[in-house]
Design a protein around this motif. Structure first.
Motif, PDB file in Angstrom:
ATOM      1  N   ARG A  62       0.796  -1.226   0.000  1.00  0.00           N
ATOM      2  CA  ARG A  62       0.000   0.000   0.000  1.00  0.00           C
ATOM      3  C   ARG A  62       0.835   1.287   0.000  1.00  0.00           C
ATOM      4  O   ARG A  62       0.559   2.190  -0.813  1.00  0.00           O
ATOM      5  CB  ARG A  62      -0.979   0.013   1.180  1.00  0.00           C
ATOM      6  N   PRO A  63       1.843   1.424   0.870  1.00  0.00           N
ATOM      7  CA  PRO A  63       2.588   2.699   0.860  1.00  0.00           C
ATOM      8  C   PRO A  63       3.187   3.017  -0.506  1.00  0.00           C
ATOM      9  O   PRO A  63       3.169   4.170  -0.943  1.00  0.00           O
ATOM     10  CB  PRO A  63       3.676   2.471   1.926  1.00  0.00           C
ATOM     11  N   TRP A  64       3.749   1.998  -1.167  1.00  0.00           N
ATOM     12  CA  TRP A  64       4.319   2.249  -2.499  1.00  0.00           C
ATOM     13  C   TRP A  64       3.220   2.521  -3.529  1.00  0.00           C
ATOM     14  O   TRP A  64       3.334   3.440  -4.339  1.00  0.00           O
ATOM     15  CB  TRP A  64       5.169   1.058  -2.939  1.00  0.00           C
ATOM     16  N   LEU A  65       2.136   1.760  -3.488  1.00  0.00           N
ATOM     17  CA  LEU A  65       1.048   1.928  -4.453  1.00  0.00           C
ATOM     18  C   LEU A  65       0.415   3.316  -4.333  1.00  0.00           C
ATOM     19  O   LEU A  65       0.058   3.934  -5.344  1.00  0.00           O
ATOM     20  CB  LEU A  65      -0.032   0.855  -4.242  1.00  0.00           C
ATOM     21  N   GLU A  66       0.277   3.817  -3.121  1.00  0.00           N
ATOM     22  CA  GLU A  66      -0.401   5.093  -2.920  1.00  0.00           C
ATOM     23  C   GLU A  66       0.563   6.283  -2.902  1.00  0.00           C
ATOM     24  O   GLU A  66       0.140   7.416  -2.671  1.00  0.00           O
ATOM     25  CB  GLU A  66      -1.211   5.045  -1.625  1.00  0.00           C
ATOM     26  N   ASP A  67       1.832   6.032  -3.200  1.00  0.00           N
ATOM     27  CA  ASP A  67       2.837   7.096  -3.209  1.00  0.00           C
ATOM     28  C   ASP A  67       2.833   7.782  -4.572  1.00  0.00           C
ATOM     29  O   ASP A  67       3.235   7.201  -5.580  1.00  0.00           O
ATOM     30  CB  ASP A  67       4.217   6.492  -2.919  1.00  0.00           C
ATOM     31  N   ALA A  68       2.404   9.051  -4.597  1.00  0.00           N
ATOM     32  CA  ALA A  68       2.348   9.794  -5.862  1.00  0.00           C
ATOM     33  C   ALA A  68       3.736  10.063  -6.420  1.00  0.00           C
ATOM     34  O   ALA A  68       3.891  10.344  -7.618  1.00  0.00           O
ATOM     35  CB  ALA A  68       1.614  11.113  -5.650  1.00  0.00           C
ATOM     36  N   ALA A  69       4.769   9.969  -5.586  1.00  0.00           N
ATOM     37  CA  ALA A  69       6.135  10.220  -6.045  1.00  0.00           C
ATOM     38  C   ALA A  69       6.803   8.966  -6.591  1.00  0.00           C
ATOM     39  O   ALA A  69       7.959   9.021  -7.023  1.00  0.00           O
ATOM     40  CB  ALA A  69       6.973  10.794  -4.907  1.00  0.00           C
ATOM     41  N   ALA A  70       6.103   7.836  -6.555  1.00  0.00           N
ATOM     42  CA  ALA A  70       6.657   6.586  -7.092  1.00  0.00           C
ATOM     43  C   ALA A  70       6.083   6.384  -8.484  1.00  0.00           C
ATOM     44  O   ALA A  70       4.916   5.974  -8.627  1.00  0.00           O
ATOM     45  CB  ALA A  70       6.303   5.415  -6.183  1.00  0.00           C
ATOM     46  N   PRO A  71       6.838   6.671  -9.562  1.00  0.00           N
ATOM     47  CA  PRO A  71       6.282   6.661 -10.921  1.00  0.00           C
ATOM     48  C   PRO A  71       5.907   5.253 -11.391  1.00  0.00           C
ATOM     49  O   PRO A  71       6.687   4.306 -11.230  1.00  0.00           O
ATOM     50  CB  PRO A  71       7.414   7.238 -11.780  1.00  0.00           C
ATOM     51  N   LYS A  72       4.727   5.166 -11.980  1.00  0.00           N
ATOM     52  CA  LYS A  72       4.215   3.883 -12.453  1.00  0.00           C
ATOM     53  C   LYS A  72       3.686   4.045 -13.873  1.00  0.00           C
ATOM     54  O   LYS A  72       3.241   5.136 -14.259  1.00  0.00           O
ATOM     55  CB  LYS A  72       3.087   3.387 -11.539  1.00  0.00           C
ATOM     56  N   CYS A  73       3.723   2.972 -14.630  1.00  0.00           N
ATOM     57  CA  CYS A  73       3.086   2.979 -15.942  1.00  0.00           C
ATOM     58  C   CYS A  73       2.273   1.699 -16.086  1.00  0.00           C
ATOM     59  O   CYS A  73       2.449   0.742 -15.323  1.00  0.00           O
ATOM     60  CB  CYS A  73       4.110   3.110 -17.072  1.00  0.00           C
ATOM     61  N   GLY A  74       1.372   1.708 -17.051  1.00  0.00           N
ATOM     62  CA  GLY A  74       0.535   0.532 -17.276  1.00  0.00           C
ATOM     63  C   GLY A  74      -0.073   0.571 -18.658  1.00  0.00           C
ATOM     64  O   GLY A  74       0.130   1.521 -19.422  1.00  0.00           O
ATOM     65  N   GLN A  75      -0.816  -0.459 -18.967  1.00  0.00           N
ATOM     66  CA  GLN A  75      -1.574  -0.542 -20.207  1.00  0.00           C
ATOM     67  C   GLN A  75      -3.044  -0.485 -19.816  1.00  0.00           C
ATOM     68  O   GLN A  75      -3.557  -1.380 -19.167  1.00  0.00           O
ATOM     69  CB  GLN A  75      -1.254  -1.852 -20.944  1.00  0.00           C
ATOM     70  N   HIS A  76      -3.731   0.624 -20.170  1.00  0.00           N
ATOM     71  CA  HIS A  76      -5.107   0.893 -19.753  1.00  0.00           C
ATOM     72  C   HIS A  76      -5.151   1.035 -18.233  1.00  0.00           C
ATOM     73  O   HIS A  76      -5.804   0.277 -17.517  1.00  0.00           O
ATOM     74  CB  HIS A  76      -6.051  -0.210 -20.229  1.00  0.00           C
ATOM     75  N   VAL A  77      -4.455   2.047 -17.756  1.00  0.00           N
ATOM     76  CA  VAL A  77      -4.293   2.282 -16.325  1.00  0.00           C
ATOM     77  C   VAL A  77      -5.628   2.465 -15.625  1.00  0.00           C
ATOM     78  O   VAL A  77      -5.816   2.035 -14.476  1.00  0.00           O
ATOM     79  CB  VAL A  77      -3.387   3.515 -16.112  1.00  0.00           C
ATOM     80  N   LYS A  78      -6.587   3.102 -16.292  1.00  0.00           N
ATOM     81  CA  LYS A  78      -7.873   3.405 -15.649  1.00  0.00           C
ATOM     82  C   LYS A  78      -8.550   2.138 -15.134  1.00  0.00           C
ATOM     83  O   LYS A  78      -9.110   2.135 -14.034  1.00  0.00           O
ATOM     84  CB  LYS A  78      -8.765   4.147 -16.643  1.00  0.00           C
ATOM     85  N   TYR A  79      -8.517   1.077 -15.909  1.00  0.00           N
ATOM     86  CA  TYR A  79      -9.111  -0.192 -15.469  1.00  0.00           C
ATOM     87  C   TYR A  79      -8.404  -0.707 -14.217  1.00  0.00           C
ATOM     88  O   TYR A  79      -9.052  -1.086 -13.224  1.00  0.00           O
ATOM     89  CB  TYR A  79      -9.028  -1.232 -16.587  1.00  0.00           C
ATOM     90  N   ASP A  80      -7.066  -0.722 -14.233  1.00  0.00           N
ATOM     91  CA  ASP A  80      -6.329  -1.240 -13.081  1.00  0.00           C
ATOM     92  C   ASP A  80      -6.595  -0.410 -11.829  1.00  0.00           C
ATOM     93  O   ASP A  80      -6.671  -0.949 -10.720  1.00  0.00           O
ATOM     94  CB  ASP A  80      -4.831  -1.267 -13.387  1.00  0.00           C
ATOM     95  N   ARG A  81      -6.754   0.896 -11.991  1.00  0.00           N
ATOM     96  CA  ARG A  81      -7.030   1.735 -10.819  1.00  0.00           C
ATOM     97  C   ARG A  81      -8.371   1.355 -10.184  1.00  0.00           C
ATOM     98  O   ARG A  81      -8.515   1.392  -8.946  1.00  0.00           O
ATOM     99  CB  ARG A  81      -7.030   3.211 -11.213  1.00  0.00           C
ATOM    100  N   HIS A  82      -9.352   1.002 -11.009  1.00  0.00           N
ATOM    101  CA  HIS A  82     -10.629   0.529 -10.460  1.00  0.00           C
ATOM    102  C   HIS A  82     -10.439  -0.768  -9.668  1.00  0.00           C
ATOM    103  O   HIS A  82     -11.026  -0.943  -8.596  1.00  0.00           O
ATOM    104  CB  HIS A  82     -11.637   0.300 -11.576  1.00  0.00           C
ATOM    105  N   VAL A  83      -9.637  -1.669 -10.222  1.00  0.00           N
ATOM    106  CA  VAL A  83      -9.413  -2.949  -9.530  1.00  0.00           C
ATOM    107  C   VAL A  83      -8.791  -2.701  -8.162  1.00  0.00           C
ATOM    108  O   VAL A  83      -9.232  -3.265  -7.147  1.00  0.00           O
ATOM    109  CB  VAL A  83      -8.520  -3.870 -10.382  1.00  0.00           C
ATOM    110  N   TRP A  84      -7.763  -1.842  -8.116  1.00  0.00           N
ATOM    111  CA  TRP A  84      -7.149  -1.536  -6.821  1.00  0.00           C
ATOM    112  C   TRP A  84      -8.150  -0.853  -5.898  1.00  0.00           C
ATOM    113  O   TRP A  84      -8.193  -1.149  -4.688  1.00  0.00           O
ATOM    114  CB  TRP A  84      -5.936  -0.621  -7.026  1.00  0.00           C
TER     115      TRP A  84
END
Length: 924
Positions: free
Chosen positions: A404-426
């Motif tokens: 959770r701390p890493w996932l919710e850290d806005a300073a930890a850059p992340k990329c994905g394919q169709h990020v919007k869907y994955d954000r709903h899952v989380w």
């Protein structure tokens, strides 16, 4: 196919000239550098390759020849100088593809023949009859019916495009005569395509009837004096011509092919050779056929380097990076998880992917997650695989808390394919993922809008890699298993690959976006919009289910009444959804006029026909209303209450961000952008979209946005003045077109001007305008001419835009979004015309899409910064819909229009208007 000896050797003869034109007209306007209209055309080349590969797959044979017409005159031209005189010359871009087509066919290992002074048909006839006389079976692949005269028990004609087979029985069934009489049949009928006259006014039915009666053309000629009527007169006048006509139309079977096919009459001369793989690879790379090059294997996985024009357009991306050594790991213990978590915290960018239980973003739960931090390196953390013998996995909740701390850290850059869907899952697991700075789906959408954007396609296109597919693991259809039941030894490589290839695709696409500042800005806008859309989808919209159920009941009663009225008007019961039954009643029983016909020649009953007939007849009007109300009931009033989420109590649409080439968003599951508003019943559905108790619905939309964009793009003085002065632009247009002071413009003239204004934006023709206004085409043409006389800047913009589109292969929005037009130089007239219309319209639709997206980001930013409680819940084209608490209504009325108007500065003012009400219809 009739076949006396199925074990006899098979010779396949390809009518290359027939294939050539079919490939040219069937394929889009492909270019060696996609999107660059100045590079060589390749559509016919690619079409020929596709057709020959399909033919060999369906009819494999060791012996084959592809036969073309040779350049220059033939013996038929000497016999009859008017032979083929009416044929249009070969298009230049097709002519330029003939030499490479011959080259690639030879590289594929297939013999190519083009014999001077005879036609391809004669070469095919000679080879076919030679082979048949030696006991071979022969298949001739062609769409040319003239070759039917060659058919016998050993020779069959196939048309791979239509599936038609012309064997002995097939020829007789199609033409009414056996193959041995086809020359006589063709001589009587003539050949309009080759400009060979037959007997005037004698068509296929008469020719077949005469031949069935008399037995041959010679017998018909001998008894011509007995044939009565006008047909007999025409026959007698043609008697002197018929021998010449027959000579022109007879396919020769005795051509001297010596020197052209060394080794004949032995058909071993036509044996297929092994393809020249290295030369083929070089050919495919030269003409931009990257998929074909990769299919050869080996070095073919590397595509040709891009030309400067291609690099500038971002449409051909050159050599993919070398495939990395893969180091995938499955995380099943805490020590391994902690080691990966340490890497995640220090990585400059992490690709993050989820494996889930569902495609429904609001209901999906995690099965596992994968991460990648470097080329070739990835890990899969399984959390809920459940099958006999499944290994123990780390507990889901505990893993999520560790991450959770890493996932919710806005300073930890992340990329994905169709990020919007994955954000709903989380979010379904209570985690608000932050720091999602890149999305490969959106990178592809901005760089190459006209291509597929799924990860499998991106990896193949940009990495030269083909990954595992979901169906490979889970199966298809009813037999498909959940991902949770896929064994880990198969699931883990698939999941790791998703994250690792996503990171690799990003590393290819992101530098290309950075190289084009305008496209980079559009991409950054799309990333920001993705965040707004996630919040809107998550919020959902409130629906008054009971109101919809009452509407469904009312609609059901009206639908039943309409059905009864339709049955009474027809004088019998019938299925109002059956075009066949409607046609029988309209045209067979009631004798209504036939407006148009279908491709098969039957009277049409499509929507356009019903609307035309409804102007004068009550039954078509009832059917139209029945269809409209049935669609409303089935799509909305019945369906929406069942789509209310059991936890949130709201309906959650999904906004597809990477679909429309213009940049517009699409709403689905359910589609809330297409609720009809032109009928009272449609508007009533919007009444069911409500606010929470004590709150209100607000609707904000741009005023005449596409016309304002037209004024900006065209810089037309009259349009700019009308908007600058705040005039009613339709009234101002009517005043210009009709030569009247604005105050004297009638409502009907204003309506005409409105149709003209919007029609020209969408490329409406004089015919279309006439139909829309209910006037004749001449009057419509005059209106258009007067419009362009008064608004010359609009015409100049249209001409200029078409020319630029043809030169570049794409157009752009005001803000730099690129709208590719693959068919803008197509030899196919309708396709080219459609692309030209799109070239005019796309910059306006695309700019409007950019503006509303910029507004969404600006308004959401203001809501966040000022900690407002107002929530954006819907986006419908140029409109934003909000739920507003009572204390913020004044803020929304004043600030939202100001924010929307201030997102860009055009040559005309942007104007947004806000309405407020208890429901969406009241606010609109």
């Amino acid at each position: 196919m009739t076949d006396r000896d199925p074990d006899a050797p098979l010779l396949v003869l390809v009518d290359g000239s027939s294939y050539l034109y079919r490939a040219y007209h069937a394929m889009p306007d492909l270019r060696a550098v996609p999107g660059d209209p100045t590079s060589p055309a390749t559509g016919a080349i690619r079409g020929m390759i596709n057709m020959l590969q399909a033919l060999q797959k369906e009819h494999p044979s060791d012996h084959i020849a592809v036969v073309f017409d040779a350049a220059g005159p033939t013996f038929r031209d000497a016999l009859y100088p008017e032979y083929k005189a009416h044929r249009s010359p070969m298009p230049d871009d097709l002519r330029a593809q003939i030499a490479p087509i011959h080259e690639v066919i030879r590289l594929l290992g297939l013999p190519v023949l083009d014999v001077p002074e005879v036609e391809a048909d004669d070469v095919i006839g000679t080879l076919a009859k030679t082979a048949a006389s030696q006991g071979w079976r022969v298949i001739v692949s062609s769409g040319d019916k003239d070759l039917s005269q060659l058919v016998d028990e050993r020779i069959t004609i196939i048309d791979t495009m239509t599936g038609k087979v012309r064997d002995v029985a097939g020829v007789e069934a199609e033409f009414g005569v056996p193959p041995r009489l086809m020359v006589d049949f063709q001589t009587l009928v003539g050949d309009a395509i080759d400009n060979v006259p037959g007997v005037d006014k004698v068509g296929p039915k008469t020719a077949a009837k005469w031949l069935q009666t008399y037995g041959s053309l010679d017998a018909i000629v001998a008894r011509a004096h007995e044939i009565k009527g006008a047909a007999g007169d025409h026959l007698r006048r043609a008697l002197d011509w018929l021998p010449t006509g027959r000579q022109l139309l007879t396919i020769r079977t005795d051509c001297d092919l010596d020197g052209h096919v060394p080794g004949l009459p032995s058909l071993e001369a036509l044996r297929k050779r092994a393809p020249d793989t290295e030369a083929l690879r070089a050919f495919y790379q030269r003409y931009g056929f990257k998929g074909l090059a990769r299919a050869l294997g080996g070095e073919g996985d590397a595509a040709a380097a891009p030309t400067p024009a291609a690099a500038a357009q971002g449409t051909l991306f050159g050599d993919p990076p070398p495939a990395p050594a893969l180091r995938y790991e499955t995380v099943l213990d805490w020590a391994t998880l902690d080691a990966w978590l340490a890497r995640l915290r220090t990585a400059p960018l992490v690709a993050l992917d989820t494996e889930t239980t569902s495609l429904d973003a609001m209901r999906a739960r995690l099965v596992g997650l994968s991460v990648s931090v470097a080329p070739g390196e990835a890990a899969y953390i399984p959390l809920a695989h459940d099958y006999p013998g499944a290994p123990a996995q780390l507990p889901l909740d505990a893993v999520l808390e560790r991450l959770r701390p890493w996932l919710e850290d806005a300073a930890a850059p992340k990329c994905g394919q169709h990020v919007k869907y994955d954000r709903h899952v989380w979010a379904n697991h209570g985690i608000a993922v932050r720091g999602c700075v890149h999305d490969t789906l959106l990178q592809s959408y901005v760089l190459e809008v006209h291509k597929p954007h799924n990860l499998e396609s991106l990896a193949e296109r940009h990495l030269g890699r083909r990954g595992l597919s979901y169906e490979d693991l889970c199966g298809k259809g009813a037999a498909q298993i959940p991902f949770a039941q896929v064994p880990l030894e198969r699931a883990a490589p698939y999941a790791c690959e998703d994250a690792e290839m996503c990171l690799a695709v990003h590393q290819v696409l992101w530098p290309r976006l950075q190289a084009e500042p305008a496209l980079q800005r559009i991409y950054e806008l799309e990333v920001a919009v993705s965040d707004v859309l996630f919040r809107m989808e998550r919020q959902g919209v409130l629906i008054d289910a009971e109101a919809l159920r009452r509407q469904s009941h009312v609609l059901g009663e009206r639908i039943a009444a309409l059905e009864a009225e339709a049955h009474a008007l027809a004088g019998q019961p019938f299925n109002l959804g059956s075009p066949k039954q409607i046609g029988e009643i309209f045209f067979g029983k009631l004798g209504l006029p036939v407006v148009k016909k279908t491709a098969t020649g039957a009277p049409s009953t499509d929507e356009e026909v019903l609307e035309k007939l409804a102007e004068d007849y009550p039954l078509p009007a009832r059917i139209l209303e029945h269809r409209s109300l049935s669609k409303l009931k089935g799509t909305y009033t019945d369906k929406l209450p069942g789509m209310i989420h059991p936890v949130t109590g709201r309906v959650h649409t999904h906004y597809a961000q990477a679909v429309a080439v213009t940049g517009r968003l699409a709403s689905n599951d359910p589609n809330l952008q297409n609720i009809p508003i032109r009928t009272p019943e449609g508007r009533r559905i919007r009444e069911a979209f409500v606010a929470p108790p004590g709150w209100s619905i607000a609707s904000a939309d741009y005023s005449q946005i596409e016309l304002r964009i037209m004024a900006h793009l065209s810089e037309d003085a009259a349009l700019l003045r009308a908007f600058a002065e705040g005039q009613d632009v339709h009234r101002a247009t009517a005043a210009e077109v009709f030569g009247l002071p604005p105050e004297l413009v009638s409502p009907e003239q204003r309506r005409y001007a409105k149709v003209i204004n919007f029609g020209l934006i969408y490329g409406m023709s004089a015919y279309g305008l006439a139909k829309a206004l209910g006037i004749d085409a001449t009057a419509a043409k005059n209106y258009i001419e007067r419009y362009f006389e008064r608004f010359a800047g609009v015409r100049h913009y249209m001409d200029r835009t078409r020319a630029q589109a043809k030169a570049r292969g794409y157009v752009e929005t005001v803000f730099g979004r690129r709208l590719v037009l693959p068919e803008i130089n197509s030899p196919n007239g309708p396709r080219r015309a459609a692309a030209e219309r799109a070239a005019i319209n796309a910059p306006m639709q695309g700019t409007a899409a950019d503006l509303i997206k910029m507004s969404m980001v600006a308004v959401q930013r203001a809501l966040d910064e000022q900690q407002r409680r107002t929530r954006m819940v819907l986006q419908v084209h140029d409109e934003l819909v909000f739920e507003v608490p009572p204390e913020e209504i004044d803020w929304v009325r004043t600030e939202v229009p100001r924010l929307m108007a201030g997102v860009a500065t055009l040559r005309v003012p942007l104007v947004a208007e806000v309405g407020v009400g208890a429901n969406w219809e009241q606010a609109h």
